[in-house]
Design an enzyme around this catalytic site. Structure first.
Site, short mmCIF file in Angstrom:
data_model
loop_
_atom_site.label_atom_id
_atom_site.label_comp_id
_atom_site.label_asym_id
_atom_site.label_seq_id
_atom_site.Cartn_x
_atom_site.Cartn_y
_atom_site.Cartn_z
N ASP A 73 4.64 -9.88 5.56
CA ASP A 73 3.68 -10.97 5.68
C ASP A 73 3.12 -11.35 4.31
O ASP A 73 3.24 -10.61 3.33
CB ASP A 73 2.54 -10.58 6.63
CG ASP A 73 1.72 -9.39 6.15
OD1 ASP A 73 2.33 -8.43 5.62
OD2 ASP A 73 0.49 -9.41 6.29
N GLU A 127 0.07 -6.61 6.95
CA GLU A 127 -0.55 -5.79 5.91
C GLU A 127 -1.71 -6.51 5.25
O GLU A 127 -2.65 -5.87 4.76
CB GLU A 127 0.51 -5.43 4.86
CG GLU A 127 0.04 -4.39 3.83
CD GLU A 127 -0.61 -5.00 2.59
OE1 GLU A 127 -1.18 -4.24 1.77
OE2 GLU A 127 -0.56 -6.24 2.42
#
Length: 371
Positions: A73, A127
């Site tokens: 991400d 994350e």
């Protein structure tokens, strides 16, 4: 059109392909699908999907295992998508944090079929947002055995240098109380904002530790990050709160860090609002020493918190190693030197490949005879 990744291609081209698939936190599905499809084509890997986390591993019966981890991400796009290349520089959201590292991992997974150690690759989601959503946490809860190994390498940007361990972090609120009164009769009240002046003085006079652990220098920090208080423009405030962030060396536990802050702010009400333990360097592990040799440079301390701490909490030594300048992460100007992507891929390939009998690596990452 469905994107098909060529994992054996130049890791720079692979980075471009990954960056051009947007994957802001909580929208990683398309990229996770793309990565999963590519990995399932490799017969030497076992592949598992968990939410938008994709895991792959070899099962060759080696005596040890190395776990490589990278999040897929990114932070929200800031007019820096899709990627664009200018000479030796690749621009775009995620080039540094951390699709360059992901590309290196994918290239390694595809091109090293007979590694010296078994390998696990974890491409995880969420994350960049609250820790409770982090895909590594879900894998730990639901597929714990996939995170077992003798060394974890988190391919976060580190400028191509081994960053060992990481600092711990703790946030606290330092609260002062007083007594309300009309400002025309201020002597009848006790000003809580004024009372915080003593806490600010202690912070201003604070001298943080510099701690050497295994040759890595961790510089601690203690900073006021927020202050709040006040009732109205004509009222003596009866409460004021100072937010403080402490970055502490990994030789301290969170409990010890809390004791330190409570001692520093004695006389004030101190509340811990958030914390995460650090991670010791773990450089004495055999696999870590081999990686340091392959990288050809002295490791440095990680001045910040990364997911290496999650692996350390599982009892594994862990380091950060990946392409890109971490100071460019989350910026509109995010970019990476393409040579650094290729260099990291070369180092990690040297690290995981079997060494010829009777040879070892010298301090420059080159093989030399032990005869």
């Amino acid at each position: 059109m469905t994107l098909e990744l060529d994992l054996a291609a130049d890791p720079v081209d692979l980075t471009v392909a990954l960056v051009d698939v947007p994957s802001v936190s909580e929208t990683e599905g398309e990229l996770a699908d793309t990565v999963e499809r590519a990995l399932r084509k490799l017969d030497h890997l076992e592949v598992l999907r968990s939410g938008n986390t994709v895991l792959a591993r070899t099962n060759l019966g080696r005596d040890s295992r190395v776990v490589f981890a990278g999040h897929i991400d990114t932070v929200p796009i800031n007019d820096n998508h899709p990627s664009r290349r200018e000479g030796d520089i690749l621009h775009g959201c995620g080039t540094v944090d951390m699709k360059g590292g992901d590309a290196v991992m994918l290239h390694l997974a595809a091109t090293v079929t007979e590694p010296a150690r078994d390998l696990t690759f974890v491409f995880y989601d969420c994350e960049e947002i609250e820790a409770a959503r982090n895909g590594l946490g879900r894998v730990e809860r639901e597929h714990r055995e996939w995170l077992d190994g003798d060394l974890a390498v988190v391919c976060e940007p580190s400028n191509g240098v081994i960053e060992a361990g990481c600092q711990g972090t703790m946030r606290v609120e330092v609260r002062a109380t007083g007594k309300r009164a009309h400002t025309a009769r201020g002597w009848m009240g006790v000003n809580a904002i004024h009372a915080l002046g003593e806490a600010l003085t202690r912070l201003n006079e604070y001298r943080p530790r510099v701690v050497d652990i295994d040759g890595c220098e961790y510089r601690e920090g203690l900073q006021a990050v927020k202050i709040s208080g006040g009732v109205a423009g004509n009222v003596v405030p009866d409460e004021a709160v100072l937010g403080v962030n402490h970055r502490f060396a990994p030789d301290r536990t969170p409990e010890q860090a809390e004791q330190h802050l409570r001692a520093l702010f004695e006389g004030f009400d101190v509340t811990v609002t958030d914390f995460a333990a650090g991670a010791l360097p773990g450089l004495k592990a055999a696999a870590a020493q081999e990686l340091v040799l392959a990288a050809g440079g002295a490791p440095v301390a990680k001045l910040g918190w990364t997911d290496v701490a999650r692996f350390a909490a599982l009892g594994m030594p862990a380091v950060n190693f990946g392409p890109g300048d971490p100071t460019l992460a989350h910026t509109q100007e995010e970019h990476v030197h393409i040579g650094q992507i290729r260099d990291c891929a070369t180092v990690l390939k040297q690290f995981v490949m079997p060494k010829p009998a009777g040879h070892r690596m010298d301090g420059g990452g080159q093989l030399e005879s032990s005869q």
